[in-house]
Design an enzyme around this catalytic site. Structure first.
Site, short mmCIF file in Angstrom:
data_model
loop_
_atom_site.label_atom_id
_atom_site.label_comp_id
_atom_site.label_asym_id
_atom_site.label_seq_id
_atom_site.Cartn_x
_atom_site.Cartn_y
_atom_site.Cartn_z
N GLU A 100 0.63 -1.02 0.07
CA GLU A 100 0.23 -0.07 -0.05
C GLU A 100 0.76 1.36 0.11
O GLU A 100 1.86 1.19 0.43
CB GLU A 100 -0.84 0.00 1.45
CG GLU A 100 -1.61 1.22 1.57
CD GLU A 100 -2.72 1.12 2.64
OE1 GLU A 100 -3.11 0.02 3.08
OE2 GLU A 100 -3.13 2.10 3.22
N GLU A 151 -2.49 10.87 2.74
CA GLU A 151 -3.68 11.04 3.59
C GLU A 151 -3.79 12.61 3.89
O GLU A 151 -2.67 13.20 3.89
CB GLU A 151 -3.36 10.12 4.97
CG GLU A 151 -3.63 8.50 4.62
CD GLU A 151 -3.11 7.89 5.97
OE1 GLU A 151 -2.80 8.49 6.96
OE2 GLU A 151 -3.70 6.65 5.77
#
Ligand SMILES: *[C@@H]1O[C@H](CO)[C@@H](O)[C@H](O)[C@H]1NC(C)=O
Ligand SMILES: *[C@@H]1O[C@H](CO)[C@@H](O)[C@H](O)[C@H]1NC(C)=O
Ligand SMILES: *[C@@H]1O[C@H](CO)[C@@H](O)[C@H](O)[C@H]1NC(C)=O
Ligand SMILES: *[C@@H]1O[C@H](CO)[C@@H](O)[C@H](O)[C@H]1NC(C)=O
Ligand SMILES: *[C@@H]1O[C@H](CO)[C@@H](O)[C@H](O)[C@H]1NC(C)=O
Ligand SMILES: *[C@@H]1O[C@H](CO)[C@@H](O)[C@H](O)[C@H]1NC(C)=O
Length: 351
Positions: free
Chosen positions: A106, A110
């Site tokens: 991943e 964010e």
């Protein structure tokens, strides 16, 4: 508060609060056989989000409205507790530009709605969730939520870069992610974008709520994340990727590339100009433009915007439970790290 995370990852949680690592998978290819093949993007495409998204290209696994608004792109709307609108691409990239994988690899961007001074980046390899050395926070002069920006992930076998508009703000080389690239994301990923209420007291551990900047006050919502367009480029030319030769190593060499000279159905669908649905192909090379606008005052309301490339797309109750457990763990780790960082003068803290 709300958090927005853009990740190219493996499992950015299809389900829910997609935050932190989206590390859960229904078929773990590193220790299971028979995991389904992944449809390759195999080329480069620009997806316009002005009038919504194409259901043939994206899955919407969770609650929460996602709708086109015109010139301001598609809105991911966080209106009430339980909403975590997100989209997961049906196509995968095996190294590429933009975003993330199913064995829990991943790569993330964010955004915390309560924090308009920093951008947050993270990555995970094979679901290794230990916190500490992977997150990175980048200080910005102006609030990233006041305007659209391009958030790019450029991911190769050698290194991955996070690019904010035209500036490379972070680079991690293969061997930087533990010797031998052990924690380096290196298996096909899809793209995931989502928004969730990290400050929803009913859904998240207290540490997560704190990380989010406080409890989400839905009365001040709805909180919108706007996505104008997505540019995705697969650095591998293929029709499909398969796990058939994968083993516990999780290395890119074990990924099987099928149909190097063919194109996938999804690529055909995307490049079919002005295709069905309300989606259309653009000739411009817009990357990812995002505007996360907080309705009302900020401070509370959480929206995590995530782009990830994940290979896994199944999500269900089991994953949700695993995800919550993981969040609790991460919340605990987060507390530890917050303390560690509080004792440093570095301007880059980690989440
Ligand atoms: C495979 O790995 C997953 C995730 O790491 C784990 O939860 C599961 O128990 C493992 N299964 C087996 C058969 O080892
Ligand atoms: C794909 O990349 C080529 C070369 O960079 C560019 O000319 C083309 O416009 C891109 N296609 C899309 C759909 O973005
Ligand atoms: C797009 O956003 C701008 C700035 O908030 C606003 O002035 C404009 O009316 C919006 N356009 C549409 C079609 O909603
Ligand atoms: C935003 O994040 C940075 C980096 O972690 C932190 O130093 C700052 O206090 C945060 N701001 C708010 C308002 O939480
Ligand atoms: C997980 O990553 C940490 C560093 O982030 C490392 O110390 C640890 O050995 C890794 N665990 C595994 C099982 O690779
Ligand atoms: C984002 O990328 C597009 C296409 O490359 C460009 O037109 C636009 O100006 C960029 N936006 C920003 C804020 O850099």
């Amino acid at each position: 508060m709300y958090a927005v995370s853009l990740s190219a990852v493996a499992l950015l949680a299809s389900l829910l609060p997609t935050t932190f690592a989206q590390t859960t998978t229904a078929c773990q290819p590193l220790n299971t056989t028979g995991c389904p093949n992944m449809e390759a993007l195999g080329g480069n495409v620009t997806l316009d989000f002005e009038s919504g998204y194409n259901v043939k290209i994206w899955q919407k696994p969770n609650a929460g409205e996602i709708k086109g608004t015109g010139e301001n792109g598609t809105a991911f709307i966080l209106a009430k507790s339980g909403d975590s609108p997100s989209l997961h691409s049906n196509f995968y990239l095996f190294f590429g530009r933009m975003e993330i994988s199913e064995d829990l690899d991943e790569i993330d961007w964010e955004f915390l709605g309560s924090n308009n001074t920093h951008l947050f980046t993270n990555y995970y390899g094979k679901g290794n969730l230990t916190m500490g050395d992977r997150g990175y926070e980048y200080p910005v002069d102006e609030s990233p939520f006041d305007d659209f920006h391009n958030y790019t992930i450029d991911w190769t076998k050698e290194r991955m870069q996070w690019i904010y508009d035209d500036k490379v703000i972070r680079e991690v080389k293969f061997d930087d992610a533990l010797p031998g690239g052990k924690n380096y994301p290196q298996t096909p990923m899809n793209i995931r974008m989502g928004c969730w209420a990290a400050g929803d007291m009913d859904k998240n551990a207290i540490g997560v709520v704190e990380w989010a900047g406080g409890s989400t006050d839905f009365d001040q919502g709805p909180f919108n994340m706007l996505v104008k367009s997505v540019y995705a480029k697969d650095y591998t030319s293929a029709k499909e990727y398969s796990w058939e030769d994968m083993d516990s190593s999780g290395t890119w060499e074990k990924v099987t590339v099928i149909g190097k000279d063919e194109v996938s159905d999804i690529y055909k669908e995307i490049t079919k100009a002005h295709g069905v649905d309300r989606w259309k192909a653009l000739s411009t090379t817009a990357k990812i433009a995002i505007l996360a606008s907080v309705g009302g005052v900020l401070a509370v309301g959480a929206c995590i915007f995530a782009f990830c490339c994940v290979r896994q797309r199944n999500a269900g109750r089991k994953e949700y439970a695993a995800f919550q457990a993981q969040q609790n763990q991460e919340a605990a780790d987060f507390e530890t790290h917050k303390e560690q960082w509080a004792n440093r003068s570095s301007k880059y803290a980690r989440l």
